[in-house]
Structures are given as C-alpha cells and as structure tokens.
Design an enzyme around this catalytic site. Structure first.
Site, short mmCIF file in Angstrom:
data_model
loop_
_atom_site.label_atom_id
_atom_site.label_comp_id
_atom_site.label_asym_id
_atom_site.label_seq_id
_atom_site.Cartn_x
_atom_site.Cartn_y
_atom_site.Cartn_z
N ASP A 1 36.86 29.61 52.98
CA ASP A 1 35.73 30.44 52.56
C ASP A 1 34.70 29.63 51.77
OD1 ASP A 1 34.62 33.21 52.22
OD2 ASP A 1 34.86 32.68 50.10
N TYR B 1 27.26 28.36 46.49
CA TYR B 1 28.27 27.59 45.74
C TYR B 1 27.76 26.16 45.52
CZ TYR B 1 31.56 31.42 46.81
OH TYR B 1 32.18 32.64 46.92
N SER C 1 39.52 35.96 44.10
CA SER C 1 40.04 35.80 42.72
C SER C 1 41.39 36.48 42.49
CB SER C 1 39.01 36.28 41.67
OG SER C 1 38.00 35.34 41.51
N ALA D 1 42.40 36.16 39.02
CA ALA D 1 41.36 36.54 38.04
C ALA D 1 40.83 35.28 37.35
CB ALA D 1 41.91 37.55 37.04
N LYS E 1 47.79 30.44 32.12
CA LYS E 1 47.34 29.24 31.39
C LYS E 1 46.52 29.56 30.14
CE LYS E 1 44.78 26.61 34.00
NZ LYS E 1 44.29 26.11 35.29
N ARG F 1 38.99 26.26 34.10
CA ARG F 1 37.71 26.87 34.46
C ARG F 1 36.95 27.37 33.23
NH1 ARG F 1 37.39 31.08 39.40
NH2 ARG F 1 37.93 29.14 40.50
N GLU G 1 51.50 24.71 45.13
CA GLU G 1 52.19 25.81 44.42
C GLU G 1 51.78 27.17 44.99
OE1 GLU G 1 51.73 25.82 40.12
OE2 GLU G 1 52.27 27.94 40.03
P1 NDP Z 1 41.49 32.53 41.53
O1 NDP Z 1 41.31 33.78 40.75
O2 NDP Z 1 42.79 32.35 42.22
O3 NDP Z 1 41.20 31.31 40.54
C1 NDP Z 1 41.36 29.99 40.99
C2 NDP Z 1 41.39 29.05 39.80
O4 NDP Z 1 42.55 29.30 38.99
C3 NDP Z 1 41.50 27.61 40.24
O5 NDP Z 1 40.26 27.04 40.57
C4 NDP Z 1 42.16 26.99 39.04
O6 NDP Z 1 41.19 26.80 38.02
C5 NDP Z 1 43.14 28.08 38.61
N1 NDP Z 1 44.42 27.94 39.33
C6 NDP Z 1 44.66 28.14 40.66
N2 NDP Z 1 45.95 27.95 40.95
C7 NDP Z 1 46.56 27.64 39.80
C8 NDP Z 1 47.90 27.34 39.47
N3 NDP Z 1 48.85 27.35 40.39
N4 NDP Z 1 48.20 27.05 38.18
C9 NDP Z 1 47.23 27.06 37.22
N5 NDP Z 1 45.93 27.32 37.48
C10 NDP Z 1 45.60 27.63 38.76
O7 NDP Z 1 40.40 32.42 42.68
P2 NDP Z 1 38.82 32.10 42.59
O8 NDP Z 1 38.18 32.82 41.49
O9 NDP Z 1 38.65 30.63 42.67
O10 NDP Z 1 38.35 32.76 43.95
C11 NDP Z 1 38.92 32.30 45.17
C12 NDP Z 1 37.84 32.25 46.22
O11 NDP Z 1 37.30 33.55 46.44
C13 NDP Z 1 36.61 31.40 45.87
O12 NDP Z 1 36.81 30.03 46.07
C14 NDP Z 1 35.58 31.97 46.82
O13 NDP Z 1 35.78 31.42 48.11
C15 NDP Z 1 35.94 33.46 46.83
N6 NDP Z 1 35.08 34.20 45.87
C16 NDP Z 1 34.19 35.10 46.39
C17 NDP Z 1 33.33 35.80 45.59
C18 NDP Z 1 32.37 36.76 46.19
O14 NDP Z 1 31.48 37.24 45.48
N7 NDP Z 1 32.47 37.06 47.45
C19 NDP Z 1 33.32 35.60 44.13
C20 NDP Z 1 34.34 34.67 43.67
C21 NDP Z 1 35.19 34.02 44.52
P3 NDP Z 1 41.30 25.64 36.89
O15 NDP Z 1 42.39 24.69 37.29
O16 NDP Z 1 39.95 25.02 36.88
O17 NDP Z 1 41.59 26.40 35.63
#
Ligand code: NDP
Length: 320
Positions: A49, A54, A210, A213, A220, A230, A295
C-alpha cells in the site's frame, strides 16, 4: 497466509499486507524497503500500500525502485496509491477529487513508481467541494483506461460511499470496491458500526490501516517514548498524547497477558485480532525495519490460535 476476496470483487488479497506511510522516505530507504518487502512477500503478502502524499511522493519512488530490485512478475503483486491531498501547489492540485487533479495525479504516480498500471486506487479522503458524481465518473474512466484496476475510498462516511455506489450503479460505471479505514483494538466504530449495512448491500471490501495504532499496540509506549520510535520523529508530535495515554497503556499491559497466553507478542496479537473481523479483506501493517516485518507476519499463524474465548477476554479488557 490466507487470501481473501477484496469485497465482492474477484481479486484475492493476502490477509496481511505492508504499507509505507511514515516509514518509506523517512526511516527506510530503497534498500531497506526492498528488504522489508521481500520478507513480507516470502511470508505470502501480495499487497503493498502507498499514497501520493507519503513523503511527498518519495514513498512511491522508493517502492517503485524496490519492485525493480526485487524483479517480481508484475502479475504477482498488488500495489495501490491514494489521491486527495496533492503534492503540488495550486488551487486545483490540493485537497480535491476534481477531474483535473485526479487524471494528472494518477499519471504522475505511475511515473514515480515506474509502472504501467496500479491495481488499487483510493480517494484518500472525501472532498465536500467536488460533486461525488464528478469523482465517480473520473475514477470509472481511470479504471476503464486500465491505468488502475479497482477503485475505492478511504475514510469516507457510509453515506458518501452509498452515494458513490448508487451513482456508479445508475450509470453502469465501475463501482467502488473497497474502503480503507483505520481499524484496531482502540478504533472500531466505523468498521463495526457505521459501515455495517455496506458489507451486505454492496459487498464492500476493507483494507484496514494502523493495526497497532501507530505502535501503541506493540507495548513500546508503556514506559514513555523510546528513541527512534514513531512518536519521537519530528513532524509526528501530534501522535504523542495518544501513544502515551495512561488509560490506553494500562489496557495494553493487560492485553500483554493475553498475548503471553498465546505464546505471541502483543504486536502479533493486535494484528491477528484485526484479521478476525470477517469484513476485513486485508490488514495493512507498517514497519520501520525488516525485523518488525518478520515478527508481524507471524500474526497470520497467531490468528489461527486466537479463539472466541481470547476474543471475549480482549473485549473485556478494552471495555473495562
Ligand atoms: P501500525 O499501526 O501497525 O504502526 C506501524 C508502526 O508501529 C511501525 O512503523 C513501527 O514504528 C511500529 N511497529 C510495527 N511493528 C512493530 C513491532 N513488531 N514492534 C514494535 N514496533 C512496531 O501501522 P501504520 O500506522 O504504519 O499503518 C499501516 C499502513 O496503513 C501504512 O503504511 C499505510 O499504508 C496505511 N495507512 C493508511 C491511511 C489512510 O488514510 N488510508 C492512514 C495511515 C496508514 P516505529 O518502529 O517507528 O515506532
């Protein structure tokens, strides 16, 4: 990995997918993107996606470069983009779903990706200033021209989706097939209540975002904001209050115990939980490293062990 039909369409999407918001272009370059995408693909992911907005277009360039490095058959993966906010200045380039913007935005996205077509295109938000009819006709024409295969919406209201579907039906146009809403243990209303009738009436598919979240549901943030996370990134200060919310983090600690009872990490449990909703076609995961992808992909396996007793236990924690 299980494959689900994207709503009532014939397209099969992997129950887990990988997105690039925040990560590609900010935390992850083309090499690391290719590494994460390869791990996901090997686990069975077929959907990646993305969105025009972005990293101001960089995320599409990075993903396009990763596809070239990985040399996958174009038929083997599904890729999306989303349009609304725009990345160029100008009254018809930003915050719009008008015909002029959409037609040129799709072409520019294909250029950045270096692809001939996108599989899924989304109207990234609703635009109250453009008639829904104008947007529906334009999305139909983009699909009819084969620059994209399916179209849908993101974070539209049920009424707006219904209006778009009815216009398409009345004029025999390609209908919106999917919605992309936020969905996770702390954010359930749209998916579980507002859209309820759309699944049966229109066969709406969901590519939900997300699942953690933004990382809160990895656990974390229970002791504050870790370096490199993040919430620590410049530009994402607006997420901090919600990620460090004491009430939510109290529940996160309780959820951790359910994860342990399943021999899973909390991230795996939170992602697996989203897959249990039968209206969810795919859960778009996010990751700032390939280790997180390793993971998170195991959530597909955890989902097979997550039974109704666990789901009840989770509901009790969330509603306490
Ligand atoms: P998540 O809520 O799953 O958050 C992902 C973030 O959490 C990672 O970038 C990382 O951040 C942390 N993380 C992920 N896995 C782990 C783990 N195993 N252990 C510890 N930390 C972890 O999803 P996103 O918010 O990234 O959303 C996913 C996708 O959804 C986006 O990439 C996008 O494609 C889509 N999206 C669409 C939207 C829309 O308006 N349509 C809006 C938002 C997202 P870190 O390590 O930096 O802390």
């Amino acid at each position: 990995m299980q494959y689900n039909r994207l709503g009532r369409s014939g397209l099969k999407v992997s129950e887990l997918s990988l997105g690039s918001w925040v990560t590609f272009g900010t935390q992850v370059d083309a090499g690391l993107a290719a590494e994460s995408m390869a791990v996901a693909f090997e686990a069975g992911v077929n959907f990646f996606d993305n969105a025009e907005a972005y990293a101001g277009g960089e995320s599409e360039k990075i993903m396009g470069e990763a596809f070239r490095r990985l040399e996958w058959d174009r038929e083997s993966f599904i890729v999306s983009s989303k349009f609304f906010w725009g990345i160029k200045p100008g009254v018809n380039n930003k915050n719009t779903l008008n015909r002029k913007y959409l037609i040129s935005a799709v072409d520019a996205s294909l250029d950045r990706f270096g692809l001939d077509y996108l599989d899924l295109i989304f109207c990234h938000r609703a635009d109250p200033e453009t008639p829904i009819e104008e947007t529906v006709f334009t999305m139909h024409e983009i699909v009819a021209s084969h620059k994209a295969l399916y179209w849908g919406t993101s974070e539209w209201s049920a009424d707006e989706i219904r209006a778009a579907y009815e216009i398409a039906e009345r004029h025999h146009l390609h209908k919106p097939v999917m919605e992309q809403p936020q969905y996770n243990m702390f954010w359930r209303d749209k998916v579980e209540n507002e859209y309820k009738r759309l699944y049966e009436d229109y066969g709406l598919g969901l590519t939900v975002w997300s699942p953690l979240a933004s990382g809160l549901l990895s656990g974390k943030y229970v002791d504050g904001i870790p370096d490199g996370s993040r919430a620590s990134l410049p530009g994402y200060e607006w997420l901090r209050a919600s990620l460090t919310d004491p009430e939510k983090n109290k529940k996160v600690k309780e959820l951790q115990k359910v994860a342990e009872s399943l021999d899973a990490s909390l991230s795996q449990l939170a992602i697996a939980w989203c897959t249990k909703n039968p209206n969810v076609s795919t859960v778009i995961t996010g990751a700032s490293s390939s280790l997180q992808v390793v993971e998170n992909m195991k959530a597909a396996d955890v989902a097979t062990r997550l039974d109704s007793a666990h789901m009840e236990q989770i509901d009790q924690i969330l509603s306490s």
